[in-house]
Design an enzyme around this catalytic site. Structure first.
Site, PDB file in Angstrom:
ATOM      1  N   ARG A  21      44.135  45.271  28.500  1.00 44.13           N
ATOM      2  CA  ARG A  21      45.177  45.200  29.528  1.00 44.13           C
ATOM      3  C   ARG A  21      45.410  43.737  29.940  1.00 44.13           C
ATOM      4  O   ARG A  21      46.434  43.157  29.634  1.00 44.13           O
ATOM      5  CB  ARG A  21      44.785  46.069  30.737  1.00 44.13           C
ATOM      6  CG  ARG A  21      45.914  46.360  31.700  1.00 44.13           C
ATOM      7  CD  ARG A  21      46.199  45.241  32.667  1.00 44.13           C
ATOM      8  NE  ARG A  21      45.037  44.894  33.495  1.00 44.13           N
ATOM      9  CZ  ARG A  21      44.968  43.835  34.266  1.00 44.13           C
ATOM     10  NH1 ARG A  21      45.990  42.997  34.335  1.00 44.13           N
ATOM     11  NH2 ARG A  21      43.887  43.566  34.970  1.00 44.13           N
ATOM     12  N   ASP A  22      44.422  43.146  30.580  1.00 43.75           N
ATOM     13  CA  ASP A  22      44.571  41.768  31.061  1.00 43.75           C
ATOM     14  C   ASP A  22      44.832  40.830  29.876  1.00 43.75           C
ATOM     15  O   ASP A  22      45.604  39.870  29.977  1.00 43.75           O
ATOM     16  CB  ASP A  22      43.280  41.353  31.780  1.00 43.75           C
ATOM     17  CG  ASP A  22      43.501  40.306  32.862  1.00 43.75           C
ATOM     18  OD1 ASP A  22      44.568  39.682  32.867  1.00 43.75           O
ATOM     19  OD2 ASP A  22      42.602  40.104  33.691  1.00 43.75           O
ATOM     20  N   HIS A 214      35.533  40.284  38.668  1.00 41.98           N
ATOM     21  CA  HIS A 214      36.491  40.020  37.589  1.00 41.98           C
ATOM     22  C   HIS A 214      36.740  38.512  37.571  1.00 41.98           C
ATOM     23  O   HIS A 214      37.477  37.987  38.395  1.00 41.98           O
ATOM     24  CB  HIS A 214      37.755  40.818  37.905  1.00 41.98           C
ATOM     25  CG  HIS A 214      38.909  40.619  36.990  1.00 41.98           C
ATOM     26  ND1 HIS A 214      39.366  41.601  36.139  1.00 41.98           N
ATOM     27  CD2 HIS A 214      39.755  39.575  36.806  1.00 41.98           C
ATOM     28  CE1 HIS A 214      40.428  41.169  35.483  1.00 41.98           C
ATOM     29  NE2 HIS A 214      40.686  39.935  35.868  1.00 41.98           N
ATOM     30  N   HIS A 216      37.780  34.891  35.684  1.00 44.31           N
ATOM     31  CA  HIS A 216      38.449  34.164  34.601  1.00 44.31           C
ATOM     32  C   HIS A 216      37.717  32.844  34.409  1.00 44.31           C
ATOM     33  O   HIS A 216      37.196  32.271  35.357  1.00 44.31           O
ATOM     34  CB  HIS A 216      39.925  33.935  34.932  1.00 44.31           C
ATOM     35  CG  HIS A 216      40.747  35.162  34.723  1.00 44.31           C
ATOM     36  ND1 HIS A 216      41.547  35.352  33.622  1.00 44.31           N
ATOM     37  CD2 HIS A 216      40.856  36.296  35.459  1.00 44.31           C
ATOM     38  CE1 HIS A 216      42.132  36.534  33.698  1.00 44.31           C
ATOM     39  NE2 HIS A 216      41.732  37.137  34.804  1.00 44.31           N
ATOM     40  N   CYS A 247      46.830  36.125  33.951  1.00 45.94           N
ATOM     41  CA  CYS A 247      47.972  36.705  34.654  1.00 45.94           C
ATOM     42  C   CYS A 247      49.240  35.922  34.333  1.00 45.94           C
ATOM     43  O   CYS A 247      49.285  34.709  34.514  1.00 45.94           O
ATOM     44  CB  CYS A 247      47.712  36.668  36.152  1.00 45.94           C
ATOM     45  SG  CYS A 247      49.136  37.206  37.105  1.00 45.94           S
TER      46      CYS A 247
END
Ligand code: COA
Ligand code: ZN
Length: 327
Positions: A21-22, A214, A216, A247
């Site tokens: 997804r991401d 979560h 990054h 994102c």
């Protein structure tokens, strides 16, 4: 830090794949549906606790995931693995429930500017909408989680006060009955001491709620943040195969912490991730072919720590000369 960070002592850590997804939402190439399905199946077989299979968002906004229904329909569901999906609104929830998602991952930002940029609403508007989504999900017997973007800082607004982040957590846990909260470091602004504080505060207040971190790896702090969170009592992490992701609405965003790097490090430290490294690496090696470019993850390039290399061809001659020198 306490000694726990240095010794997992068999403690269970849940790794949740978000590359599908991401990761894929940020790719310009459309990965064919059959390849997405095969990727999710490979991740299930590799022992991930949860897979965020896709997002039920506007196909015009994120064309890379326009095949969400078909992917969810065609994956092989392995018992014990949770198949979750990102859902921004009631329309997305209806689609996800119809497609038999195990869980809906709602999303809003802890930062007002990022929420407006990403979701085109104020945070209060998002919350009102997501309460309706949670009500719909409850009626259908499907649990929800909330991913709070920019919980460790916003690329436009800077630091989001910790109390504000916790206040949003409180609304979701206490008012909407969310099963879990994911604190997202959308643009890699988190740092270990900040992570430890927020995890401790969350854990103390809601010991029975699933907490996911979560991260990054935008500024190289991803794995350090994972260790800090573990030490502070966290046991769930989102990660993406190959370290892909980012994102599309966050300037300078880059990939998630890399699933195989986190799994590799935690296994060495004695944590029980349930991951079969050989299967995970086999899936990771296929990824560049699917998305058409190299990935940030290091393990597929360097090998695992004890994947040893042959000695130089003239090694015995080197040894003989060294020994002949005596001493
Ligand atoms: N599934 C399918 N289509 C959707 C949808 C969903 N969950 N949500 C909105 N749409 C469609 C609407 O039907 C509309 O289609 P139309 O132009 O053919 O009529 C179009 O998307 C735009 O809708 P609009 O009402 O202008 O916006 P919205 O407020 O309903 O939707 C978002 C806003 C944020 C839901 C939408 O822009 C979106 O899905 N963005 C992607 C966000 C994202 O994934 N970000 C990265 C992860 S954090
Ligand atoms: Zn992310």
């Amino acid at each position: 830090m306490s000694a726990t960070v240095w010794n997992g002592a068999g403690r269970r850590v849940y790794l949740q794949e978000v590359g599908t997804r991401d990761g894929l939402q940020a790719e310009s190439a459309f990965v064919p549906t059959a390849d997405k399905v095969a990727l999710v199946d490979a991740l299930s077989d590799a022992g991930l606790a949860k897979v965020e299979v896709t997002a039920f968002v506007s196909p015009a906004a994120i064309p890379a995931l326009r095949d969400a229904e078909q992917v969810l329909r065609e994956i092989r569901r392995v018992p014990g693995v949770t198949y979750t999906c990102l859902v921004p609104n009631v329309r997305g929830a209806e689609r996800a429930i119809e497609s038999r998602a195990d869980e809906l991952n709602l999303v809003m930002s802890a930062s007002e500017s990022h929420n407006l940029a990403n979701l085109r609403m104020t945070r209060d508007q998002s919350y009102a909408g997501l309460r309706a989504v949670a009500d719909l999900a409850r009626g259908a017997g499907v649990p929800v989680t909330i991913s709070l973007s920019c919980s460790f800082g916003c690329p436009m607004d800077g630091d989001v006060p910790e109390d504000e982040v916790l206040a949003w957590c409180a609304r979701y846990v206490e008012e909407t009955g969310a099963r879990g909260v994911t604190l997202c470091d959308t643009t890699g602004m988190a740092y270990p001491t900040q992570v430890a504080r927020l995890v401790q505060a969350f854990r103390a207040r809601w010991p029975g709620t699933e907490l996911t971190l979560h991260f990054h790896n935008t500024r190289g702090m991803g794995l350090a943040n994972v260790l800090a969170a573990l030490d502070a009592g966290a046991d769930r992490f989102d990660a993406s195969l190959g370290g892909i992701g980012g994102c599309p609405y966050a300037p300078g965003a880059s990939g998630n912490v890399c699933t195989e790097e986190v799994a590799h490090a935690l296994a060495l430290m004695g944590y029980d991730t349930g991951i079969a490294m050989d299967r995970l690496l086999a899936a990771a090696r296929r990824l560049p072919g699917l998305i058409g470019h190299e990935v940030p993850g290091q393990i597929t390039k360097a090998g695992q720590r004890l994947d040893l290399h042959p000695r130089p061809a003239d090694f015995e001659a080197i040894r003989a000369r060294a020994l002949a020198r005596g001493g």
